[in-house]
Design an enzyme around this catalytic site. Structure first.
Site, PDB file in Angstrom:
ATOM      1  N   GLY A 113       0.790  -1.230   0.000  1.00  0.00           N
ATOM      2  CA  GLY A 113       0.000   0.000   0.000  1.00  0.00           C
ATOM      3  C   GLY A 113       0.816   1.270   0.000  1.00  0.00           C
ATOM      4  CB  SER A 114       2.712   3.181  -1.271  1.00  0.00           C
ATOM      5  OG  SER A 114       3.467   4.335  -1.015  1.00  0.00           O
TER       6      SER A 114
END
Length: 238
Positions: A187-188
């Site tokens: 996630g980013s």
């Protein structure tokens, strides 16, 4: 399902953890059938989550020098004018794509060209939608210049969960639009900085696909060397 190379070690660790956990439950609690079934289900869900996170779907990519392709799967969370202070040092249109843990986390080149600048920045792990994550989180900055001489800057930015950014490019490399340039784990987000006057083709909240969705169309660039002026027959020039 094809698994990305960045997932091999994580899958191996996950499988080892599941095997050890189930062995311990069976050895120490052989009569706890309810708990055993709970661990079975939990183990299966954990394996599926890791498996889908590192999936590497096959996609077809249509290359077009006038277009900027989305570098990652996710959702558009920012479209705004801002000052880019690291390399371009001018006013730009910023488009940010947030990748949740359920998205494919492969990062793809938004344009074809030559890598003019690359830098890795260690940093914090603020949540990816935090306004300061673009300048304070762990990140990479890449600038690719296309054949018309237009530079496009884009960043991989780590989030609260992502603690490892992977990249496959360096300064001087020639890259193709849609090819993989990196990967971010768990996630980013990715920021893209476009010239003013670029025709943005996405909207806030839109779900986008890396290598497929067209983020924007670049404004036509004048030919290098300026515009050639030809005298019209019969005219006089001072």
């Amino acid at each position: 399902m094809t698994i990305h190379k960045e997932g091999y070690s994580s899958l191996a660790v996950t499988i080892l953890f599941i095997m050890v956990l189930n062995a311990v439950i069976h050895f120490y609690l052989p009569l706890a059938h309810g708990l055993q079934w709970f661990i079975y289900i939990l183990s299966f869900l954990l394996f599926v989550i890791i498996l889908q996170f590192f999936r590497s779907p096959s996609i077809s990519i249509t290359q077009d020098e006038t277009q900027v392709l989305c570098p990652a799967d996710g959702k558009v969370v920012v479209i705004e004018e801002t000052d880019e202070t690291e390399y371009l040092k001018d006013r730009r249109i910023q488009i940010s794509v947030f990748m949740s843990p359920i998205n494919v986390h492969i990062n793809r080149n938004p344009i074809s060209g030559v890598i003019k600048y690359f830098k890795y920045h260690p940093g914090k792990y603020l949540v990816a939608w935090h306004p300061k994550s673009s300048t304070e989180n762990e990140r990479t900055t890449v600038v690719t210049e296309n054949s018309a001489g237009t530079p496009i800057l884009f960043r991989q930015i780590a989030g609260a969960l992502a603690r490892r950014i992977v990249w496959y490019v360096k300064e001087g490399d020639k890259v193709q639009q849609g090819d993989q340039f990196g990967f971010i784990k768990f996630g980013s987000r990715v920021d893209v900085f476009l010239p003013l006057g670029t025709d943005v083709k996405v909207a806030i909240g839109e779900v986008v696909k890396g290598g497929k969705t067209v983020l924007a169309e670049l404004a036509p660039q004048p030919p290098k060397g300026g515009v050639k002026v030809e005298a019209v027959e019969g005219s006089t020039m001072a």
